[in-house]
Write a protein that holds these residues in place. Structure first.
Motif: not given
Length: 139
Positions: A77-106
Motif C-alpha cells: 500500500f505504501q509503494k503502490f497506493g490503493p489496489p486497482d482490483m479487489d477479488n477477495t472472497r468472503r463468506s456470508i456465513l458468520p462462522l466462516y467470516a475469518d476464512m476469507a482469502s484476500e486477493s488484491l491487484t495493482w
C-alpha cells in the motif's frame, strides 16, 4: 532477463546466511529478504528461459512463528497506493467470516502486482509479473 543472467546475478554460493537453488523453471532465493522478523521466500520465475515474474511468499508455520502479513501488505500500500482490483472472497456465513482469502491487484505500466493472503499453504504471497509487451496498445 535470461536464465543465464539470473544465474550470473545469483551464484550458488552467495555468502553468509543465504542460499540459492537453480531449477529449470524457477530460481529460489533463501535469506535474501527480511521483512520485520520474517525471511520470506523469493522465487524468480523463468519457465521458458526468460524471467516472467517474481514471487515472494511466507508460509504459515503455526502460532509461534511470525508471518509478517501486516508488514508485507502495508509495504504494498505504501509503494503502490490503493489496489486497482479487489477479488477477495468472503463468506456470508458468520462462522466462516475469518476464512476469507484476500486477493488484491495493482496494475502498473510495466507489471502487475498481486497480493494474496490465506491461500493454501502460504500465509501470504506477492507476485510481480511483467506486463505483456502489446498491452499498452490495448488500454
Amino acid at each position: 532477463m535470461t536464465v543465464e543472467g539470473v544465474r550470473a546475478l545469483y551464484p550458488l554460493k552467495p555468502g553468509e546466511g543465504r542460499k540459492v537453488e537453480h531449477h529449470k523453471s524457477v530460481t529460489e532465493l533463501h535469506g535474501f529478504m527480511v521483512l520485520g522478523k520474517c525471511k520470506p521466500r523469493v522465487e524468480i520465475l523463468h519457465p521458458e528461459g526468460t524471467v516472467t515474474g517474481i514471487s515472494i511468499w511466507m508460509r504459515d508455520e503455526g502460532a509461534f512463528r511470525p508471518t509478517c502479513n501486516d508488514e508485507a501488505r502495508l509495504a504494498l500500500f505504501q509503494k503502490f497506493g490503493p489496489p486497482d482490483m479487489d477479488n477477495t472472497r468472503r463468506s456470508i456465513l458468520p462462522l466462516y467470516a475469518d476464512m476469507a482469502s484476500e486477493s488484491l491487484t495493482w496494475i502498473e505500466p510495466a507489471m502487475t502486482v498481486e497480493w494474496r493472503e490465506g491461500n493454501g499453504l502460504a500465509a501470504w504471497s506477492i507476485t510481480y509479473r511483467a506486463a505483456p509487451t502489446n498491452s499498452a496498445g490495448q488500454l
